[in-house]
Design a protein around this motif. Structure first.
Motif, PDB file in Angstrom:
ATOM      1  N   MET A   1      18.841 -20.098 -50.770  1.00 28.31           N
ATOM      2  CA  MET A   1      17.631 -19.689 -50.050  1.00 28.31           C
ATOM      3  C   MET A   1      17.961 -19.593 -48.558  1.00 28.31           C
ATOM      4  O   MET A   1      18.285 -20.588 -47.931  1.00 28.31           O
ATOM      5  N   SER A   3      16.709 -18.482 -44.777  1.00 29.41           N
ATOM      6  CA  SER A   3      15.525 -18.212 -43.998  1.00 29.41           C
ATOM      7  C   SER A   3      15.938 -17.875 -42.576  1.00 29.41           C
ATOM      8  O   SER A   3      16.708 -18.597 -41.962  1.00 29.41           O
ATOM      9  N   GLN A  36      13.664 -27.460 -47.660  1.00 28.81           N
ATOM     10  CA  GLN A  36      14.154 -27.196 -49.020  1.00 28.81           C
ATOM     11  C   GLN A  36      13.831 -28.337 -49.994  1.00 28.81           C
ATOM     12  O   GLN A  36      13.940 -29.509 -49.648  1.00 28.81           O
ATOM     13  N   SER A  38      15.212 -28.376 -53.738  1.00 33.23           N
ATOM     14  CA  SER A  38      15.926 -27.550 -54.705  1.00 33.23           C
ATOM     15  C   SER A  38      16.458 -28.356 -55.870  1.00 33.23           C
ATOM     16  O   SER A  38      16.880 -29.498 -55.702  1.00 33.23           O
ATOM     17  N   HIS A 204      12.250 -24.643 -55.918  1.00 31.54           N
ATOM     18  CA  HIS A 204      13.429 -23.760 -55.820  1.00 31.54           C
ATOM     19  C   HIS A 204      14.529 -24.246 -56.756  1.00 31.54           C
ATOM     20  O   HIS A 204      14.793 -25.444 -56.839  1.00 31.54           O
ATOM     21  N   VAL A 206      18.618 -23.457 -58.423  1.00 27.23           N
ATOM     22  CA  VAL A 206      19.895 -22.751 -58.387  1.00 27.23           C
ATOM     23  C   VAL A 206      20.509 -22.899 -59.775  1.00 27.23           C
ATOM     24  O   VAL A 206      20.666 -24.023 -60.261  1.00 27.23           O
ATOM     25  N   GLY A 214      22.038 -17.485 -60.370  1.00 23.42           N
ATOM     26  CA  GLY A 214      20.672 -17.137 -60.024  1.00 23.42           C
ATOM     27  C   GLY A 214      20.073 -18.198 -59.133  1.00 23.42           C
ATOM     28  O   GLY A 214      20.454 -19.369 -59.230  1.00 23.42           O
ATOM     29  N   GLN A 215      19.171 -17.790 -58.249  1.00 20.66           N
ATOM     30  CA  GLN A 215      18.442 -18.777 -57.449  1.00 20.66           C
ATOM     31  C   GLN A 215      17.106 -18.200 -57.047  1.00 20.66           C
ATOM     32  O   GLN A 215      16.948 -16.989 -56.917  1.00 20.66           O
ATOM     33  N   GLY A 216      16.144 -19.089 -56.886  1.00 19.66           N
ATOM     34  CA  GLY A 216      14.792 -18.674 -56.536  1.00 19.66           C
ATOM     35  C   GLY A 216      13.788 -19.644 -57.125  1.00 19.66           C
ATOM     36  O   GLY A 216      14.141 -20.779 -57.478  1.00 19.66           O
ATOM     37  N   SER A 217      12.541 -19.183 -57.269  1.00 23.17           N
ATOM     38  CA  SER A 217      11.506 -20.058 -57.833  1.00 23.17           C
ATOM     39  C   SER A 217      11.750 -20.198 -59.339  1.00 23.17           C
ATOM     40  O   SER A 217      12.460 -19.378 -59.929  1.00 23.17           O
ATOM     41  N   GLN A 220      11.320 -17.026 -61.190  1.00 25.24           N
ATOM     42  CA  GLN A 220      12.386 -16.033 -60.993  1.00 25.24           C
ATOM     43  C   GLN A 220      13.662 -16.392 -61.753  1.00 25.24           C
ATOM     44  O   GLN A 220      14.394 -15.535 -62.217  1.00 25.24           O
ATOM     45  N   VAL A 221      13.910 -17.696 -61.858  1.00 23.10           N
ATOM     46  CA  VAL A 221      15.210 -18.154 -62.379  1.00 23.10           C
ATOM     47  C   VAL A 221      15.170 -18.483 -63.871  1.00 23.10           C
ATOM     48  O   VAL A 221      16.121 -18.184 -64.596  1.00 23.10           O
TER      49      VAL A 221
END
Lengths: 264, 293
Positions: A1, A3, A36, A38, A204, A206, A214-217, A220-221
């Motif tokens: 992630m 920013s 973060q 994660s 979040h 990974v 893949g990484q994200g919410s 998403q993952v």
């Protein structure tokens, strides 16, 4: 992630790690910011713990760069399986281990005593200060090691499988505690095997299997495609109360070895 | 009563008693780290390795403390290096280094005869050869080790309990481990005369194990183990004189009797505290944590 507005605490740029000739992490690009929270998910041997150790600074990559914010304070909570529960330390002694610098005398100062009491009280285990670490419940044991990490006033808290082997109530207890700490301004990165009980609740994720897949919410993952590439097994994603639920898609036809019952 | 006090009339006994008491305290103190780090085998092996230096210095006419000291420090650092690298099994590598050194000592004595300090005393301990300089040496080394443990208390504790997190927290664990090995080598050197190389490991392990059965606190374990070691040395040395048995075996048997007594009193509760210490420290695999009560 990544920013653009928030400065990164740690940034991994094409990091590769190996134990001997065996690569454990390959070309990992990740960045962790102060806001973060994660979770790193992946199968056993996927490099999750190695990634934590890279962030901690105890494993050096064979290639790539790790950039840390100047003066970054990192706290680490080990896996409960890695702790020697027979070691003779009380809760207060264990927490005070975080203070190895600055004071050479063995016994704690009044200031240190007050700090330890304050952190134990914040985590709701002040009354356990004189107990041996083995004589605690799973949730209390996690709190002791979180307290030790917090005594170093970290900006980033790393946790290795904080919910491994704990019951549902303890997992909820740990999740609530971590959520509180995160809202208090602490960046948290943890590893977990528990996709539904832990990972799906984090903001979040990974997905790691030697490389980042893949990484994200969680939405998403936690998809069938990403999970199959991560775990090498087919899974289905259901939805419950707006949250993804991962279920195994077991097909007996996929079995290479068939088990035959002996005929009567 | 007169019989009990009679040996105190002899200087050799008074010297032996002081050395045994300090040796017990020293081994009790160092033994806490030996037991908790799962280094019992290293302690046992190192004492055997130093025997090689003892034999060589006796035959070459070199000062015993210097010869065996250099040999001991070299062995300690070699063992420390082997255990950290883990290319081959640490226990196997330590076994090779230490037994080869012990065998060399035996071979040197066999080839060139027994000169200088007593061969039997080195193996099984004796109070007869304790000189005034041995008394000062054990007092000085005990004081030095106490200072190291006092000022290094926090780093030693963190490194012993959780080396990975200690290193990440800025503790130089490699240096701490090397320092611990040097302290162990010095302790073995200082106590070899009274305890003998074959029995030193027992005096490192027994007081610490008994102390662990009595307390759950690290600081109290250090204190208790030191006191138990000193008392065991004092009582063992007195019994050694009256029973006319070598000092090393008597001190170890007193320790073993104390262990049995504490076990009888604390029962499985005390023994449970020691379960898993060695396995965890040696293999890195934790015992199953108790998620209770």
């Amino acid at each position: 992630m990544r920013s653009a507005s928030v400065p990164e605490l740690v940034c991994l740029n094409r990091v590769t790690c190996a134990y001997g000739a065996q690569p454990v992490l390959i070309n990992v690009d990740l960045a962790f910011t102060p806001d973060q929270f994660s979770g790193i998910v992946g199968p056993s041997g996927s490099g999750k713990t190695t990634l934590l150790r890279v962030l901690l600074g105890t494993v050096r990559p064979v290639a790539g760069t790790v950039t840390r914010q100047r003066g970054l304070r990192v706290g680490y909570v080990p896996q409960v399986e890695a702790v020697n529960w027979s070691f003779p330390v009380t809760v207060a002694e264990c927490v005070l281990m975080a203070r190895t610098h600055g004071r050479v005398l063995p016994w704690r100062s009044r200031v240190e005593h007050a700090e330890v009491c304050k952190i134990l009280a914040r985590l709701g285990i002040e009354h356990l200060a004189r107990r041996h670490i083995r004589d605690l419940s799973g949730g209390q044991q996690q709190r002791v090691f979180i307290a030790r990490a917090l005594l170093g006033q970290p900006q980033l808290l790393l946790m290795d499988e904080p919910t491994a082997g704990v019951d549902v109530a303890t997992r909820h207890e740990i999740l609530h505690l971590l959520d509180d700490l995160h809202h208090g301004g602490l960046a948290i990165v943890l590893t977990t095997h528990d996709l539904n009980g832990m990972a799906a609740h984090l903001p979040h994720l990974v997905c790691l299997n030697t490389e980042v897949l893949g990484q994200g919410s969680p939405r998403q993952v936690l998809t069938a495609d990403v999970l199959e590439r991560t775990y090498g097994a087919r899974m289905e994603i259901l939805e419950h109360a707006g949250m993804p639920i991962v279920v195994d898609r077991y097909d007996p036809a996929d079995n290479v070895v068939s088990l035959r019952m002996p005929s009567a | 009563m007169d019989d009990l006090l009679r040996p105190f009339e002899f200087e050799f006994f008074r010297n032996g008693l002081i050395v045994a008491t300090f040796a017990g305290a020293l081994c009790g103190l160092v033994g806490v780290y030996v037991v908790l780090k799962g280094m019992s085998y290293i302690g046992h092996g190192l004492s055997h390795a130093i025997f090689g230096g003892f034999a060589a210095s006796a035959l070459l006419g070199v000062n015993f403390a210097l010869g065996a000291g250099v040999w001991g420090v070299a062995s300690a650092l070699m063992i420390n290096g082997v255990t950290r690298r883990r290319v081959i099994g640490a226990d196997a590598a330590i076994g090779v280094i230490t037994t080869a050194s012990f065998a060399l000592g035996l071979a040197l004595f066999a080839l060139f005869g027994r000169r200088g300090r007593s061969f039997d005393a080195a193996l099984f301990g004796s109070i007869l050869g304790v000189a005034q300089e041995d008394v000062w040496a054990i007092i000085a080394i005990t004081a030095l080790v106490t200072v190291v443990v006092f000022f290094g208390y926090r780093s030693l504790l963190f490194t012993t309990f959780d080396p990975e997190v200690a290193e990440a927290s800025g503790v130089r664990t490699a240096r701490v481990d090397a320092l611990l090995m040097l302290v162990l080598a010095m302790s073995i050197l200082a106590t070899m005369q009274v305890l003998g190389v074959t029995l030193i490991a027992a005096t490192l392990v027994i007081p610490a194990t008994v102390a662990r059965m009595l307390t759950n606190s690290f600081s109290r374990m250090l204190l208790l183990s030191t006191i138990i070691g000193a008392v065991t040395g004092f009582v063992g040395m007195n019994l050694s004189y009256h029973l006319d048995v070598q000092s090393g075996p008597t001190i170890v048997l007193v320790g073993a009797t104390l262990f049995a007594a504490v076990f009888a009193i604390t029962g499985t509760r005390g023994l449970r505290r020691t379960v898993g210490i060695h396995e965890h420290a040696a293999s890195g695999v934790a015992p199953t944590p108790a998620h209770g009560p």
